[in-house]
Enzyme design. Structure first.
Site, PDB file in Angstrom:
ATOM      1  N   LYS A 205      24.178 -15.490  41.851  1.00 24.55           N
ATOM      2  CA  LYS A 205      22.875 -16.162  41.945  1.00 24.55           C
ATOM      3  C   LYS A 205      22.768 -17.352  41.009  1.00 24.55           C
ATOM      4  O   LYS A 205      23.547 -17.541  40.099  1.00 24.55           O
ATOM      5  CB  LYS A 205      21.749 -15.144  41.763  1.00 24.55           C
ATOM      6  CG  LYS A 205      21.566 -14.361  43.080  1.00 24.55           C
ATOM      7  CD  LYS A 205      20.372 -13.456  43.123  1.00 24.55           C
ATOM      8  CE  LYS A 205      20.324 -12.812  44.520  1.00 24.55           C
ATOM      9  NZ  LYS A 205      19.487 -11.638  44.580  1.00 24.55           N
ATOM     10  N   ARG A 239      24.603  -4.832  44.121  1.00 23.75           N
ATOM     11  CA  ARG A 239      24.826  -5.504  45.411  1.00 23.75           C
ATOM     12  C   ARG A 239      25.616  -6.776  45.131  1.00 23.75           C
ATOM     13  O   ARG A 239      25.103  -7.695  44.508  1.00 23.75           O
ATOM     14  CB  ARG A 239      23.465  -5.818  46.033  1.00 23.75           C
ATOM     15  CG  ARG A 239      23.524  -6.514  47.388  1.00 23.75           C
ATOM     16  CD  ARG A 239      22.117  -6.867  47.864  1.00 23.75           C
ATOM     17  NE  ARG A 239      22.161  -7.506  49.161  1.00 23.75           N
ATOM     18  CZ  ARG A 239      22.406  -8.803  49.345  1.00 23.75           C
ATOM     19  NH1 ARG A 239      22.614  -9.587  48.316  1.00 23.75           N
ATOM     20  NH2 ARG A 239      22.428  -9.300  50.566  1.00 23.75           N
TER      21      ARG A 239
HETATM   22  N1  HH2 Z   1      19.500 -10.703  47.414  1.00 25.48           N
HETATM   23  C1  HH2 Z   1      19.757 -11.380  48.553  1.00 25.48           C
HETATM   24  C2  HH2 Z   1      19.593 -10.752  49.803  1.00 25.48           C
HETATM   25  N2  HH2 Z   1      19.212  -9.468  49.899  1.00 25.48           N
HETATM   26  N3  HH2 Z   1      18.608  -7.440  48.840  1.00 25.48           N
HETATM   27  C3  HH2 Z   1      18.369  -6.734  47.726  1.00 25.48           C
HETATM   28  N4  HH2 Z   1      18.007  -5.441  47.788  1.00 25.48           N
HETATM   29  N5  HH2 Z   1      18.491  -7.306  46.480  1.00 25.48           N
HETATM   30  C4  HH2 Z   1      18.852  -8.616  46.321  1.00 25.48           C
HETATM   31  O1  HH2 Z   1      18.921  -9.094  45.167  1.00 25.48           O
HETATM   32  C5  HH2 Z   1      19.117  -9.395  47.500  1.00 25.48           C
HETATM   33  C6  HH2 Z   1      18.988  -8.759  48.774  1.00 25.48           C
HETATM   34  C7  HH2 Z   1      20.225 -12.794  48.472  1.00 25.48           C
HETATM   35  O2  HH2 Z   1      21.626 -12.865  48.425  1.00 25.48           O
HETATM   36  P1  HH2 Z   1      22.562 -13.188  49.675  1.00 25.48           P
HETATM   37  O3  HH2 Z   1      22.464 -12.111  50.706  1.00 25.48           O
HETATM   38  O4  HH2 Z   1      23.930 -13.453  49.217  1.00 25.48           O
HETATM   39  O5  HH2 Z   1      22.037 -14.574  50.208  1.00 25.48           O
HETATM   40  P2  HH2 Z   1      21.196 -14.984  51.489  1.00 25.48           P
HETATM   41  O6  HH2 Z   1      19.867 -14.319  51.359  1.00 25.48           O
HETATM   42  O7  HH2 Z   1      21.135 -16.482  51.374  1.00 25.48           O
HETATM   43  O8  HH2 Z   1      21.925 -14.494  52.696  1.00 25.48           O
END
Ligand code: HH2
Length: 273
Positions: A205, A239
């Site tokens: 992040k 995660r």
């Molecule tokens: N962060 C993201 C997405 N889903 N779910 C939970 N429970 N906790 C988190 O911190 C979280 C999440 C964002 O990360 P990422 O999936 O890599 O990115 P994007 O939302 O751009 O797909």
């Protein structure tokens, strides 16, 4: 928990696993690297992102969940805010719902999760992805995140979700400045004290990028630092995009945390250090 983003636009790996084959191969690899849970998502929640229509999200995630259910032993989690997507993914073999809106995004989500009796992760987010990073303000970020999570858990229980199925997540990066994220990590014990398993999502992040002056694919070691600290403070699930370095960091950290308890005693006489 390893991340499979079946999206063209996720903040750190958008487009890399956007087709079914690439997403399945990635999920299989993450499971082999030690992920016990694979979190499959078809909609980016990055700051400023726009919602994806339900049919598009279904097309992205359902075939991937189906294939991963057949090809791995991992628990499959569906990262969605839409009840229809969660419903179809659970039918396809998912066993858990990860809802970044903590059941606020879709009026049918709470009832669906209650009816299915599956684990659900409730995450804190200030506002919505489109606007959440526009000057987030808190008096006491940790207290406010904890209060929100307790209220969302109460809503879930009132809808018939069983308490033992609830996981809680402080929502690192969702409507938080660098300082807010660091305070939540420093005081993670207060989230753990809510009494439910805590999910921590720091992976790659922006706050790590800000500390290291590094792009998203250069943040794995910074992420592993937060994994070790988070687990030491009681997080139950991390995660992450980069499963292998986090598993290795965790195995070493866990051995230290468990020293004297499990009788780990491996002869190291031929190694230095
Ligand atoms: N962060 C993201 C997405 N889903 N779910 C939970 N429970 N906790 C988190 O911190 C979280 C999440 C964002 O990360 P990422 O999936 O890599 O990115 P994007 O939302 O751009 O797909």
């Amino acid at each position: 928990m390893g991340i499979v983003n079946v999206t063209p636009d996720s903040f750190s790996d958008g487009g890399l696993y956007a087709d079914t084959e690439a997403a399945v191969a990635h999920g299989v690899r993450l499971a082999a690297e030690g992920a016990a849970i694979i979190d499959v998502g078809g909609e980016s929640t990055r700051p400023g992102s726009e919602p994806v229509p339900v049919d598009v999200e279904l097309e992205r995630v359902v075939p991937v969940v189906e294939r991963l259910a057949a090809e791995t032993d991992a628990l499959l989690s569906i990262d969605t805010t839409k009840a229809a997507v969660a419903d179809a993914a659970l039918d396809a073999g998912a066993g858990m719902v990860n809802d970044v809106t903590a059941l606020r995004g879709d009026p049918d989500m709470a009832a669906l999760v209650a009816e299915r009796g599956c684990p659900v992760c409730l995450m804190h987010m200030l506002g919505e992805p489109r606007t959440m990073q526009v000057e987030p303000v808190y008096d006491d970020v940790v207290a406010e995140v904890c209060g929100h999570l307790a209220r969302r858990m109460a809503v879930a229980l009132a809808a018939g979700v069983r308490e033992e199925q609830v996981l809680l997540d402080p929502g690192i990066g969702f409507g938080k400045t660098l300082r807010h994220n660091l305070l939540l990590l420093r005081d993670l014990e207060r989230v753990v004290a809510l009494g439910r398993p805590v999910v921590l999502g720091t992976s790659r992040k922006r706050f790590i990028g800000a500390l290291l002056d590094a792009g998203p694919d250069q943040r794995a070691i910074g992420t592993a630092a937060t994994t070790v600290l988070g687990v030491a403070k009681g997080a139950a699930v991390v995660r992450v995009h980069d499963v292998r370095p986090n598993v290795e960091a965790l195995r070493v950290a866990q051995a230290v945390l468990d020293a004297g308890e499990r009788g780990v005693d491996v002869g190291l006489s031929h190694e230095v250090g």
